[in-house]
Design a protein around this motif. Sequence first.
Motif, PDB file in Angstrom:
ATOM      1  N   THR A   1       0.846  -1.160  -0.015  1.00  0.00           N
ATOM      2  CA  THR A   1      -0.049  -0.006  -0.226  1.00  0.00           C
ATOM      3  C   THR A   1       1.073   1.229   0.155  1.00  0.00           C
ATOM      4  O   THR A   1       1.067   1.878   0.997  1.00  0.00           O
ATOM      5  N   PRO A   2       1.493   1.435  -1.105  1.00  0.00           N
ATOM      6  CA  PRO A   2       2.462   2.838  -1.363  1.00  0.00           C
ATOM      7  C   PRO A   2       1.909   3.998  -0.718  1.00  0.00           C
ATOM      8  O   PRO A   2       0.609   4.241  -0.594  1.00  0.00           O
ATOM      9  N   SER A   3       2.837   4.951  -0.171  1.00  0.00           N
ATOM     10  CA  SER A   3       2.296   6.198   0.332  1.00  0.00           C
ATOM     11  C   SER A   3       1.806   7.078  -0.821  1.00  0.00           C
ATOM     12  O   SER A   3       2.161   6.887  -2.028  1.00  0.00           O
ATOM     13  N   LEU A   4       0.920   7.662  -0.506  1.00  0.00           N
ATOM     14  CA  LEU A   4       0.305   8.444  -2.000  1.00  0.00           C
ATOM     15  C   LEU A   4       1.468   9.500  -2.596  1.00  0.00           C
ATOM     16  O   LEU A   4       1.749   9.634  -3.804  1.00  0.00           O
ATOM     17  N   GLU A   5       2.520  10.106  -1.740  1.00  0.00           N
ATOM     18  CA  GLU A   5       3.513  10.831  -2.308  1.00  0.00           C
ATOM     19  C   GLU A   5       4.449   9.910  -3.415  1.00  0.00           C
ATOM     20  O   GLU A   5       4.636  10.239  -4.372  1.00  0.00           O
ATOM     21  N   SER A   6       4.785   8.760  -2.921  1.00  0.00           N
ATOM     22  CA  SER A   6       5.664   8.072  -3.668  1.00  0.00           C
ATOM     23  C   SER A   6       4.899   7.447  -4.985  1.00  0.00           C
ATOM     24  O   SER A   6       5.617   7.633  -6.203  1.00  0.00           O
TER      25      SER A   6
ATOM     26  N   TYR B   1      -6.795   0.088  -4.589  1.00  0.00           N
ATOM     27  CA  TYR B   1      -5.628   1.025  -4.203  1.00  0.00           C
ATOM     28  C   TYR B   1      -5.762   2.341  -5.200  1.00  0.00           C
ATOM     29  O   TYR B   1      -5.775   3.370  -4.782  1.00  0.00           O
ATOM     30  N   ALA B   2      -6.163   2.009  -6.527  1.00  0.00           N
ATOM     31  CA  ALA B   2      -5.834   3.183  -7.505  1.00  0.00           C
ATOM     32  C   ALA B   2      -7.215   3.948  -7.204  1.00  0.00           C
ATOM     33  O   ALA B   2      -7.013   5.289  -7.082  1.00  0.00           O
ATOM     34  N   GLY B   3      -8.390   3.356  -6.770  1.00  0.00           N
ATOM     35  CA  GLY B   3      -9.578   4.330  -6.330  1.00  0.00           C
ATOM     36  C   GLY B   3      -9.273   5.128  -5.303  1.00  0.00           C
ATOM     37  O   GLY B   3      -9.713   6.364  -5.093  1.00  0.00           O
ATOM     38  N   MET B   4      -8.622   4.791  -4.184  1.00  0.00           N
ATOM     39  CA  MET B   4      -8.605   5.308  -3.247  1.00  0.00           C
ATOM     40  C   MET B   4      -7.448   6.614  -3.321  1.00  0.00           C
ATOM     41  O   MET B   4      -7.506   7.664  -2.938  1.00  0.00           O
ATOM     42  N   TYR B   5      -6.535   6.257  -4.207  1.00  0.00           N
ATOM     43  CA  TYR B   5      -5.229   7.058  -4.502  1.00  0.00           C
ATOM     44  C   TYR B   5      -5.952   8.406  -5.439  1.00  0.00           C
ATOM     45  O   TYR B   5      -5.805   9.497  -5.141  1.00  0.00           O
TER      46      TYR B   5
END
Length: 817
Positions: A442-447, A702-706
């Motif tokens: 679950t990568p951080s949004l910034e990365s 994950y893509a939706g949350m991002y």
Amino acid sequence: MPYFIDVILPLPLQKRFTYAITEAEANFLEEGMRVAVPFGKSKVYTAIMAAIHQNPPQVYEAKPINQILDKNPLVTKHQLKFWAWIASYYMCAEGDVLKAALPGAFLLESESIVELKKDANVEEAEVGDEEYLVIEALQRQSSVKIQEVMKILDKKTVLPIINALVQKELVVLNQEIYEQYKPKKIRFVRLNPDYDNEARMHQLLDDLEKAPKQKEALLSFFSIKAQHKKPLKVKDLSDKSGVSAAIIKSLIKKKILEEFYEKTDRVTFSGESSQTGIQLSEIQQKAFSEIEDGLQDQDVCLFHGITSSGKTEIYIKLIEKVIANGQQALYVLPEIALTTQLIERLRAYFGDKVLVYHSKYSINERVEVYRHILEDSEKARIVIGARSSIFLPFANLGLVVVDEEHETSFKQFDPAPRYHARDAAVVLANLFKAKTILGSATPSLESYFNAQHHKYAFVELNRRYGNVLEPEIEIVDIKTKYKKKEMKGHFSDRMLAEIKETLDVGEQVILFQNRRGFSPVLECNTCGHSPQCPNCDVSLTYHSHNNQLRCHYCGYHIAMQKKCMACDSPEITTKGFGTEQIETELKAIFPDYKTARMDQDTTRGKYAYEKLITAFEQQEIDILIGTQMLTKGLDFRKVNLVGIMNADNLLNFPDFRAHERSFQLMLQVAGRAGRTKKRGKVLIQSYNPHHQIIQQVSMGDYAGMYKDQLEERYNYKYPPFYRLIRITLKCRDYSKTNEGADWLAAGMKNVFKENVLGPEFPPVARIRNEYHKNILLKIPQQQSLGKTKKILQRIMESFKAIGAFRSIKVVINVDPI
């Protein structure tokens, strides 16, 4: 022509200090050597020589140094560059970085305490006269300060003598000594496969007629085995059947039972663990090649691999290549408690080329590791460590792996330098022209943002290792369940049914609740009063195991109250629930199964964490309840059910990262389920089942949350679109804190206008009797970060020059988490 050196002192000073040296010293000294220097009226410090020149200081007269402590530099040129970057980026002093970077044993100062080593073997021939005097003094009293050694020897320059004694391993410096980690082995027994068929079995029981105790032992072995499907320990067999160990031993001697040992290290690998080389699956091989291609053009690669997809094997393959080129590799992890499993795994492949560096090591062990890396020895090809390992003296770094890169524990909170190990690791790798891999499920949004905008290479691995299915996630609406009276304590009927089903087939359960203690608030039903901490602005948490009310900020505690402290009414109830309360309820519902709790209260000791994990691994524990400690990349083979007790208290948090963090936590905890053949199950209890984040977790989207979170960050001007610097003022005087914060905010608003938020009190505004007040500075992308920091520094200098504000501590946190 006089010579001068600039040194970095282990003190929070904004600039380097200059000392005078002789020509002979100038010819001998190199950058990175330690020198003992006088500072202030009577103190002596160990400083690091950072530059040599011939310009005398303008404002003060340069004092001569006391002596040189090293023959060769202890700090490399790369480290000095790296320290300078950390000090300027995170707005702290180089002295702060020095203190964080070097093991305490290297930084002797006049206050240090010297003790004789317990098993010190003093050979008089090997010890000089002055060294012997120090040892003699230590044999009479347990410890002495370095200032006292100066008196004993009647000279000022005693640091080289103590250094020599440390190197001869006769004395230790002020610290506790921890033993090194040793993998434990446990004895199990099983029936010899020869007796598997019925005829042989009857024959055997007839043969044992003459040895009734052995027969009894064998029969009880069968009955225990029938009840539990788990491997049977020798200890359990003798405890449950009341048979002595000697009888079990004779059954083993007769080859009726076989004994076998299992290492309790956490690394169980479901595939064939081949020590010589790893066989990557087709999907892993594809990801491996993609990472290699990506690193051709970019220096950093973000590796997004779902939980249990086999990221570690890919890292090992990449490390293998780097070592083959004669370079070093650094593997950074968020939590040192997990590394025991990884150390074993890496040592299986790389033997003694693996070194470990973390805070649980004694100072002497840390010094040893530091020296190995400095000398670029064969033992230091791979270094595994927590965030502080980025400060080690690498000579030839080729690869940095940052695993679980989204973890908040990579950020140092106190004391300075308040660095973020992931970001600093990228800069460190850059100094060596090395490559960096950031790995996470679950990568951080910034990365992820950097990867999407082609600043990083990006590789995805979205299938679990061995094609095991991802767990099935189900959401339970507890609001409806409470209305329909289908709750038992804090458990829905659905959760209890699933737990029972899992336990019945001999599988294990993990329950997650991100609150320790029994219940967070105690409240009087008559007047509504709840006991508060006298030093902090928080209510006390009830802990049932020692019947106390405790403050989780300062440690203040009182005995549990029988009646209300305000109105003396005996009607007091507890509100909310923590891990302790879940444990109590579970023991009442499932009395036959073993439950355990993993949180800060149960993992205080050095090995407590490992003991718990080991017991769970060997199925001595059926249900494990825990806080977010459980979410980190642990690998349990037998867990089939994961329950999240209350998803809402993660989401409703006053922080712009709350949604991202709850998504990561829930998905990581869900990833602990069903890691072998059978598909696991995850139940999430929530009052708000239609919440976007909970829905996204249930689909692993994950893509939706991002996408959603990024839109919000853009609208409200938060990272990754804006940089943040948080300034916290702390003072015991309430009105002074307010005045200071208002003055500082006004000064900042003059320059940065609407990009300054605050000052305002944080949710907990008083901790340990100090009031806290925050100011947040937002920096748009087009604004120069360097110039912004320079202006901020100037405002801070004017602030410190005001006499009334002297007592206010100011903490600057760049890129706060």
